[in-house]
Scaffold this motif. Sequence first.
Motif, PDB file in Angstrom:
ATOM      1  N   ILE A 106       0.822  -1.212   0.000  1.00 40.22           N
ATOM      2  CA  ILE A 106       0.000   0.000   0.000  1.00 40.22           C
ATOM      3  C   ILE A 106       0.859   1.267   0.000  1.00 40.22           C
ATOM      4  CG2 ILE A 106      -1.595   1.399   1.379  1.00 40.22           C
ATOM      5  CD1 ILE A 106      -3.132  -1.177   1.979  1.00 40.22           C
ATOM      6  N   GLU A 107       1.860   1.332   0.820  1.00 38.33           N
ATOM      7  CA  GLU A 107       2.706   2.528   0.885  1.00 38.33           C
ATOM      8  C   GLU A 107       3.357   2.802  -0.472  1.00 38.33           C
ATOM      9  OE1 GLU A 107       4.555   5.908   2.134  1.00 38.33           O
ATOM     10  OE2 GLU A 107       3.056   4.794   3.259  1.00 38.33           O
ATOM     11  N   GLN A 108       3.973   1.793  -1.052  1.00 41.48           N
ATOM     12  CA  GLN A 108       4.647   1.947  -2.347  1.00 41.48           C
ATOM     13  C   GLN A 108       3.641   2.279  -3.448  1.00 41.48           C
ATOM     14  OE1 GLN A 108       6.713  -1.593  -3.645  1.00 41.48           O
ATOM     15  NE2 GLN A 108       7.570  -0.594  -5.453  1.00 41.48           N
ATOM     16  N   ALA A 109       2.515   1.586  -3.479  1.00 37.35           N
ATOM     17  CA  ALA A 109       1.509   1.802  -4.523  1.00 37.35           C
ATOM     18  C   ALA A 109       0.857   3.179  -4.402  1.00 37.35           C
ATOM     19  CB  ALA A 109       0.451   0.709  -4.475  1.00 37.35           C
ATOM     20  N   SER A 110       0.550   3.604  -3.191  1.00 40.02           N
ATOM     21  CA  SER A 110      -0.087   4.915  -3.024  1.00 40.02           C
ATOM     22  C   SER A 110       0.849   6.029  -3.478  1.00 40.02           C
ATOM     23  CB  SER A 110      -0.533   5.126  -1.580  1.00 40.02           C
ATOM     24  OG  SER A 110       0.567   5.103  -0.699  1.00 40.02           O
ATOM     25  N   GLU A 111       2.119   5.904  -3.194  1.00 42.38           N
ATOM     26  CA  GLU A 111       3.099   6.896  -3.644  1.00 42.38           C
ATOM     27  C   GLU A 111       3.213   6.881  -5.165  1.00 42.38           C
ATOM     28  OE1 GLU A 111       5.730   9.951  -3.836  1.00 42.38           O
ATOM     29  OE2 GLU A 111       4.614   9.326  -2.060  1.00 42.38           O
ATOM     30  N   TRP A 112       3.225   5.683  -5.762  1.00 43.23           N
ATOM     31  CA  TRP A 112       3.344   5.552  -7.218  1.00 43.23           C
ATOM     32  C   TRP A 112       2.145   6.196  -7.917  1.00 43.23           C
ATOM     33  CZ3 TRP A 112       0.695   2.968 -11.177  1.00 43.23           C
ATOM     34  CH2 TRP A 112       1.389   2.841 -12.392  1.00 43.23           C
ATOM     35  N   PHE A 113       0.925   5.866  -7.481  1.00 45.23           N
ATOM     36  CA  PHE A 113      -0.270   6.456  -8.095  1.00 45.23           C
ATOM     37  C   PHE A 113      -0.299   7.970  -7.873  1.00 45.23           C
ATOM     38  CE2 PHE A 113      -1.963   2.074  -8.057  1.00 45.23           C
ATOM     39  CZ  PHE A 113      -2.513   2.006  -9.326  1.00 45.23           C
ATOM     40  N   HIS A 114       0.068   8.414  -6.691  1.00 49.42           N
ATOM     41  CA  HIS A 114       0.111   9.851  -6.408  1.00 49.42           C
ATOM     42  C   HIS A 114       1.039  10.572  -7.389  1.00 49.42           C
ATOM     43  CE1 HIS A 114       0.761  13.677  -4.429  1.00 49.42           C
ATOM     44  NE2 HIS A 114       2.039  13.391  -4.293  1.00 49.42           N
ATOM     45  N   GLN A 115       2.204  10.001  -7.644  1.00 51.46           N
ATOM     46  CA  GLN A 115       3.149  10.616  -8.579  1.00 51.46           C
ATOM     47  C   GLN A 115       2.580  10.687  -9.991  1.00 51.46           C
ATOM     48  OE1 GLN A 115       6.901   8.540  -8.367  1.00 51.46           O
ATOM     49  NE2 GLN A 115       7.229   9.122  -6.232  1.00 51.46           N
ATOM     50  N   LYS A 116       1.796   9.707 -10.395  1.00 52.99           N
ATOM     51  CA  LYS A 116       1.256   9.668 -11.757  1.00 52.99           C
ATOM     52  C   LYS A 116       0.069  10.610 -11.935  1.00 52.99           C
ATOM     53  CE  LYS A 116       4.279   6.593 -12.349  1.00 52.99           C
ATOM     54  NZ  LYS A 116       5.612   7.112 -12.571  1.00 52.99           N
ATOM     55  N   TRP A 117      -0.809  10.689 -10.930  1.00 53.15           N
ATOM     56  CA  TRP A 117      -2.094  11.371 -11.103  1.00 53.15           C
ATOM     57  C   TRP A 117      -2.278  12.598 -10.235  1.00 53.15           C
ATOM     58  CZ3 TRP A 117      -4.211  10.107 -15.425  1.00 53.15           C
ATOM     59  CH2 TRP A 117      -3.989   8.827 -15.946  1.00 53.15           C
ATOM     60  N   ILE A 176       7.019  -1.067  -9.365  1.00 54.64           N
ATOM     61  CA  ILE A 176       5.700  -0.993 -10.009  1.00 54.64           C
ATOM     62  C   ILE A 176       5.893  -0.415 -11.405  1.00 54.64           C
ATOM     63  CG2 ILE A 176       3.414   0.071  -9.958  1.00 54.64           C
ATOM     64  CD1 ILE A 176       3.682   0.123  -6.876  1.00 54.64           C
ATOM     65  N   ILE A 177       5.371  -1.109 -12.406  1.00 51.87           N
ATOM     66  CA  ILE A 177       5.481  -0.632 -13.787  1.00 51.87           C
ATOM     67  C   ILE A 177       4.128  -0.280 -14.392  1.00 51.87           C
ATOM     68  CG2 ILE A 177       7.644  -1.866 -14.173  1.00 51.87           C
ATOM     69  CD1 ILE A 177       5.921  -3.878 -15.883  1.00 51.87           C
ATOM     70  N   ALA A 178       3.040  -0.690 -13.730  1.00 49.80           N
ATOM     71  CA  ALA A 178       1.698  -0.388 -14.236  1.00 49.80           C
ATOM     72  C   ALA A 178       0.703  -0.578 -13.103  1.00 49.80           C
ATOM     73  CB  ALA A 178       1.343  -1.292 -15.412  1.00 49.80           C
ATOM     74  N   GLY A 179      -0.448   0.033 -13.257  1.00 47.62           N
ATOM     75  CA  GLY A 179      -1.474  -0.143 -12.247  1.00 47.62           C
ATOM     76  C   GLY A 179      -2.787   0.491 -12.646  1.00 47.62           C
ATOM     77  N   LEU A 180      -3.815   0.150 -11.890  1.00 43.01           N
ATOM     78  CA  LEU A 180      -5.130   0.766 -12.034  1.00 43.01           C
ATOM     79  C   LEU A 180      -5.959   0.460 -10.808  1.00 43.01           C
ATOM     80  CD1 LEU A 180      -7.483  -1.533 -12.698  1.00 43.01           C
ATOM     81  CD2 LEU A 180      -6.565  -1.377 -14.975  1.00 43.01           C
ATOM     82  N   GLY A 181      -7.046   1.188 -10.687  1.00 44.00           N
ATOM     83  CA  GLY A 181      -7.986   0.954  -9.608  1.00 44.00           C
ATOM     84  C   GLY A 181      -9.391   0.784 -10.151  1.00 44.00           C
ATOM     85  N   VAL A 182     -10.270   0.296  -9.311  1.00 40.26           N
ATOM     86  CA  VAL A 182     -11.698   0.256  -9.611  1.00 40.26           C
ATOM     87  C   VAL A 182     -12.392   0.897  -8.420  1.00 40.26           C
ATOM     88  CG1 VAL A 182     -13.700  -1.160 -10.141  1.00 40.26           C
ATOM     89  CG2 VAL A 182     -11.439  -1.848 -10.997  1.00 40.26           C
ATOM     90  N   ILE A 183     -13.096   1.996  -8.689  1.00 44.47           N
ATOM     91  CA  ILE A 183     -13.768   2.769  -7.655  1.00 44.47           C
ATOM     92  C   ILE A 183     -15.226   2.989  -8.060  1.00 44.47           C
ATOM     93  CG2 ILE A 183     -11.636   3.874  -6.872  1.00 44.47           C
ATOM     94  CD1 ILE A 183     -12.383   6.344  -8.538  1.00 44.47           C
ATOM     95  N   VAL A 188     -13.289   1.892 -13.685  1.00 44.12           N
ATOM     96  CA  VAL A 188     -11.845   1.672 -13.746  1.00 44.12           C
ATOM     97  C   VAL A 188     -11.213   3.060 -13.743  1.00 44.12           C
ATOM     98  CG1 VAL A 188      -9.948   0.879 -15.219  1.00 44.12           C
ATOM     99  CG2 VAL A 188     -12.005  -0.529 -14.948  1.00 44.12           C
ATOM    100  N   CYS A 189     -10.144   3.243 -12.971  1.00 43.08           N
ATOM    101  CA  CYS A 189      -9.515   4.555 -12.868  1.00 43.08           C
ATOM    102  C   CYS A 189      -7.997   4.422 -12.800  1.00 43.08           C
ATOM    103  CB  CYS A 189     -10.011   5.286 -11.624  1.00 43.08           C
ATOM    104  SG  CYS A 189      -9.414   4.574 -10.077  1.00 43.08           S
ATOM    105  N   ALA A 190      -7.336   5.535 -13.004  1.00 39.45           N
ATOM    106  CA  ALA A 190      -5.893   5.660 -12.776  1.00 39.45           C
ATOM    107  C   ALA A 190      -5.067   4.641 -13.561  1.00 39.45           C
ATOM    108  CB  ALA A 190      -5.583   5.582 -11.278  1.00 39.45           C
TER     109      ALA A 190
END
Length: 152
Positions: free
Chosen positions: A15-26, A59-66, A80-82
Amino acid sequence: MRYRIIKLAENESLIEQASEWFHQKWKIPKAAYIESMKECVENTHSIPQWYVIMNGGTIIAGLGVIENDFHDRKDLTPNVCAVYVEKEYRNQGIAGELLEFVCQDFKSKDIHTLYLVTDHTSFYERYGWEFLCMVQGDGEPEMTRMYIHQEQ
């Protein structure tokens, strides 16, 4: 695919790594991602859900579903988001693999329809998504494209 798709619901340690990664992208606040990702760990069979693809420990790719990706059509859910693939990994089918994985994962949860807001005009069609309508993004002056994907 030579990379691993990881469900954050089953990998709370990311979670820590992924939240930082998504934050940097979006540029959405990291705290919002952490909150949503913790919720997916607590409710593994509902929304929200988050997914990443790892190459080793990166992490090289990701997405969420909200529930709603910041638009006025609250009835079109879940979204589907991000969606993001690092530039050096693009054009390898990674986004398509991730989208297919997520659609199948939600089908296993008995959710057969997903929506997606994007300004891309031909990318998602390659992966079975269809243009549905235009929606108004929260605080956006222009309308945005809404796509739908339905699994049988």
